[in-house]
Write a protein that holds these residues in place. Structure first.
Motif, PDB file in Angstrom:
ATOM      1  N   PRO A 124       0.232  18.519  -0.718  1.00 43.28           N
ATOM      2  CA  PRO A 124       0.162  19.741   0.087  1.00 43.28           C
ATOM      3  C   PRO A 124      -0.788  20.803  -0.459  1.00 43.28           C
ATOM      4  CG  PRO A 124       2.439  19.079  -0.204  1.00 43.28           C
ATOM      5  CD  PRO A 124       1.609  18.207  -1.105  1.00 43.28           C
ATOM      6  N   ALA A 125      -0.873  20.943  -1.769  1.00 45.11           N
ATOM      7  CA  ALA A 125      -1.739  21.976  -2.355  1.00 45.11           C
ATOM      8  C   ALA A 125      -3.203  21.784  -1.974  1.00 45.11           C
ATOM      9  CB  ALA A 125      -1.589  21.979  -3.871  1.00 45.11           C
ATOM     10  N   SER A 126      -3.629  20.534  -1.828  1.00 45.24           N
ATOM     11  CA  SER A 126      -5.023  20.262  -1.462  1.00 45.24           C
ATOM     12  C   SER A 126      -5.168  19.931   0.016  1.00 45.24           C
ATOM     13  CB  SER A 126      -5.567  19.101  -2.298  1.00 45.24           C
ATOM     14  OG  SER A 126      -4.923  17.894  -1.937  1.00 45.24           O
ATOM     15  N   GLY A 127      -4.054  19.619   0.684  1.00 43.16           N
ATOM     16  CA  GLY A 127      -4.116  19.229   2.089  1.00 43.16           C
ATOM     17  C   GLY A 127      -4.665  17.829   2.289  1.00 43.16           C
ATOM     18  N   ARG A 128      -4.712  17.036   1.254  1.00 41.93           N
ATOM     19  CA  ARG A 128      -5.302  15.692   1.325  1.00 41.93           C
ATOM     20  C   ARG A 128      -4.243  14.595   1.227  1.00 41.93           C
ATOM     21  NH1 ARG A 128     -10.544  15.626   1.697  1.00 41.93           N
ATOM     22  NH2 ARG A 128     -11.743  17.356   0.888  1.00 41.93           N
ATOM     23  N   ILE A 129      -4.581  13.482   1.863  1.00 48.13           N
ATOM     24  CA  ILE A 129      -3.786  12.267   1.720  1.00 48.13           C
ATOM     25  C   ILE A 129      -4.611  11.296   0.894  1.00 48.13           C
ATOM     26  CG2 ILE A 129      -2.817  10.253   2.895  1.00 48.13           C
ATOM     27  CD1 ILE A 129      -2.179  12.041   5.261  1.00 48.13           C
ATOM     28  N   ASN A 130      -4.001  10.756  -0.138  1.00 43.86           N
ATOM     29  CA  ASN A 130      -4.634   9.726  -0.958  1.00 43.86           C
ATOM     30  C   ASN A 130      -3.949   8.408  -0.669  1.00 43.86           C
ATOM     31  OD1 ASN A 130      -6.435  11.451  -2.519  1.00 43.86           O
ATOM     32  ND2 ASN A 130      -4.561  12.303  -3.332  1.00 43.86           N
ATOM     33  N   ALA A 131      -4.739   7.334  -0.668  1.00 41.01           N
ATOM     34  CA  ALA A 131      -4.209   6.010  -0.372  1.00 41.01           C
ATOM     35  C   ALA A 131      -4.664   5.029  -1.438  1.00 41.01           C
ATOM     36  CB  ALA A 131      -4.705   5.556   0.995  1.00 41.01           C
ATOM     37  N   PHE A 132      -3.786   4.055  -1.737  1.00 40.17           N
ATOM     38  CA  PHE A 132      -4.176   2.976  -2.647  1.00 40.17           C
ATOM     39  C   PHE A 132      -3.343   1.747  -2.375  1.00 40.17           C
ATOM     40  CE2 PHE A 132      -1.196   5.778  -4.757  1.00 40.17           C
ATOM     41  CZ  PHE A 132      -0.287   4.930  -5.374  1.00 40.17           C
ATOM     42  N   GLY A 133      -3.835   0.618  -2.864  1.00 40.82           N
ATOM     43  CA  GLY A 133      -3.193  -0.670  -2.631  1.00 40.82           C
ATOM     44  C   GLY A 133      -4.120  -1.591  -1.871  1.00 40.82           C
ATOM     45  N   LEU A 134      -3.546  -2.552  -1.160  1.00 43.34           N
ATOM     46  CA  LEU A 134      -4.349  -3.472  -0.368  1.00 43.34           C
ATOM     47  C   LEU A 134      -4.819  -2.785   0.909  1.00 43.34           C
ATOM     48  CD1 LEU A 134      -2.394  -6.845  -0.695  1.00 43.34           C
ATOM     49  CD2 LEU A 134      -4.311  -6.005  -2.043  1.00 43.34           C
TER      50      LEU A 134
ATOM     51  N   HIS B 158       0.829  -1.206   0.000  1.00 44.25           N
ATOM     52  CA  HIS B 158       0.000   0.000   0.000  1.00 44.25           C
ATOM     53  C   HIS B 158       0.864   1.257   0.000  1.00 44.25           C
ATOM     54  CE1 HIS B 158       0.729  -0.355   4.341  1.00 44.25           C
ATOM     55  NE2 HIS B 158       0.265   0.876   4.499  1.00 44.25           N
ATOM     56  N   THR B 159       0.247   2.351  -0.462  1.00 41.54           N
ATOM     57  CA  THR B 159       0.959   3.618  -0.618  1.00 41.54           C
ATOM     58  C   THR B 159       0.079   4.767  -0.141  1.00 41.54           C
ATOM     59  OG1 THR B 159       2.156   2.779  -2.539  1.00 41.54           O
ATOM     60  CG2 THR B 159       1.996   5.166  -2.348  1.00 41.54           C
ATOM     61  N   LEU B 160       0.719   5.768   0.489  1.00 41.18           N
ATOM     62  CA  LEU B 160       0.064   7.023   0.832  1.00 41.18           C
ATOM     63  C   LEU B 160       0.724   8.126   0.022  1.00 41.18           C
ATOM     64  CD1 LEU B 160      -0.113   6.978   4.738  1.00 41.18           C
ATOM     65  CD2 LEU B 160      -1.880   6.300   3.118  1.00 41.18           C
ATOM     66  N   ALA B 161      -0.079   9.053  -0.477  1.00 47.64           N
ATOM     67  CA  ALA B 161       0.433  10.202  -1.219  1.00 47.64           C
ATOM     68  C   ALA B 161      -0.197  11.458  -0.641  1.00 47.64           C
ATOM     69  CB  ALA B 161       0.091  10.070  -2.699  1.00 47.64           C
TER      70      ALA B 161
ATOM     71  N   LYS C  57      -9.276  -3.804  -1.985  1.00 47.95           N
ATOM     72  CA  LYS C  57      -8.094  -3.333  -2.713  1.00 47.95           C
ATOM     73  C   LYS C  57      -8.490  -2.136  -3.567  1.00 47.95           C
ATOM     74  CE  LYS C  57      -6.717  -6.016  -6.011  1.00 47.95           C
ATOM     75  NZ  LYS C  57      -6.082  -7.063  -6.814  1.00 47.95           N
ATOM     76  N   LYS C  58      -7.659  -1.091  -3.546  1.00 52.57           N
ATOM     77  CA  LYS C  58      -7.904   0.112  -4.346  1.00 52.57           C
ATOM     78  C   LYS C  58      -6.774   0.280  -5.350  1.00 52.57           C
ATOM     79  CE  LYS C  58     -11.581   1.458  -2.290  1.00 52.57           C
ATOM     80  NZ  LYS C  58     -12.835   1.306  -2.960  1.00 52.57           N
ATOM     81  N   LEU C  59      -7.115   0.237  -6.634  1.00 55.55           N
ATOM     82  CA  LEU C  59      -6.118   0.431  -7.682  1.00 55.55           C
ATOM     83  C   LEU C  59      -5.926   1.907  -8.015  1.00 55.55           C
ATOM     84  CD1 LEU C  59      -7.126  -2.496 -10.059  1.00 55.55           C
ATOM     85  CD2 LEU C  59      -5.351  -2.459  -8.298  1.00 55.55           C
ATOM     86  N   MET C  60      -6.918   2.730  -7.686  1.00 62.53           N
ATOM     87  CA  MET C  60      -6.855   4.173  -7.902  1.00 62.53           C
ATOM     88  C   MET C  60      -6.831   4.864  -6.542  1.00 62.53           C
ATOM     89  SD  MET C  60      -6.872   4.440 -11.196  1.00 62.53           S
ATOM     90  CE  MET C  60      -7.158   6.169 -11.409  1.00 62.53           C
TER      91      MET C  60
END
Length: 87
Positions: A14-24, A8-11, A37-40
Motif C-alpha cells: 500500500p505505501a507504494s501502491g504497487r503489486i509485486n508478483a513472483f513464481g511461475l 505464484h504469489t502477489l504482494a 519463472k520469477k524468483l524475485m
C-alpha cells in the motif's frame, strides 16, 4: 497484502501502491510481459500505479489456477505535498 496459490504469489504494498508478483508465469498469471519463472518480485505495471483522478486503489488481490486478479476501488489520493503538510 498477500495472495498465494500453488505456484505464484502477489504482494500488494500500500505505501507504494504497487503489486509485486513472483513464481511461475508461463500463462501470464504474473501480469508482467515476461512469461518466465520469477524468483524475485517483479512490479506489475497497471493503471493504478499512474496518476489519475479519481485514482484507482487496490482493495484486494487474488490468485488461483493460472490467473491473478486485483479488485480496485476509485478513491482520491492526497498529493505528496498535502500528505507532508498534514504530518
Amino acid at each position: 497484502m498477500l495472495a498465494c496459490f500453488r505456484y505464484h504469489t502477489l504482494a500488494y504494498v500500500p505505501a507504494s501502491g504497487r503489486i509485486n508478483a513472483f513464481g511461475l508465469g508461463a500463462y501470464g498469471q504474473l501480469g508482467i510481459p515476461d512469461v518466465s519463472k520469477k524468483l524475485m518480485p517483479s512490479s506489475v505495471q497497471s493503471p493504478w500505479t499512474k496518476s489519475s483522478s479519481p485514482a484507482l486503489l487496490v482493495h484486494k488481490v487474488f490468485t488461483g489456477g493460472n490467473s491473478s486478479l486485483a479488485y480496485l476501488k476509485e478513491s482520491v489520493r492526497p498529493s505528496v505535498a498535502s500528505a507532508i503538510a498534514i504530518d
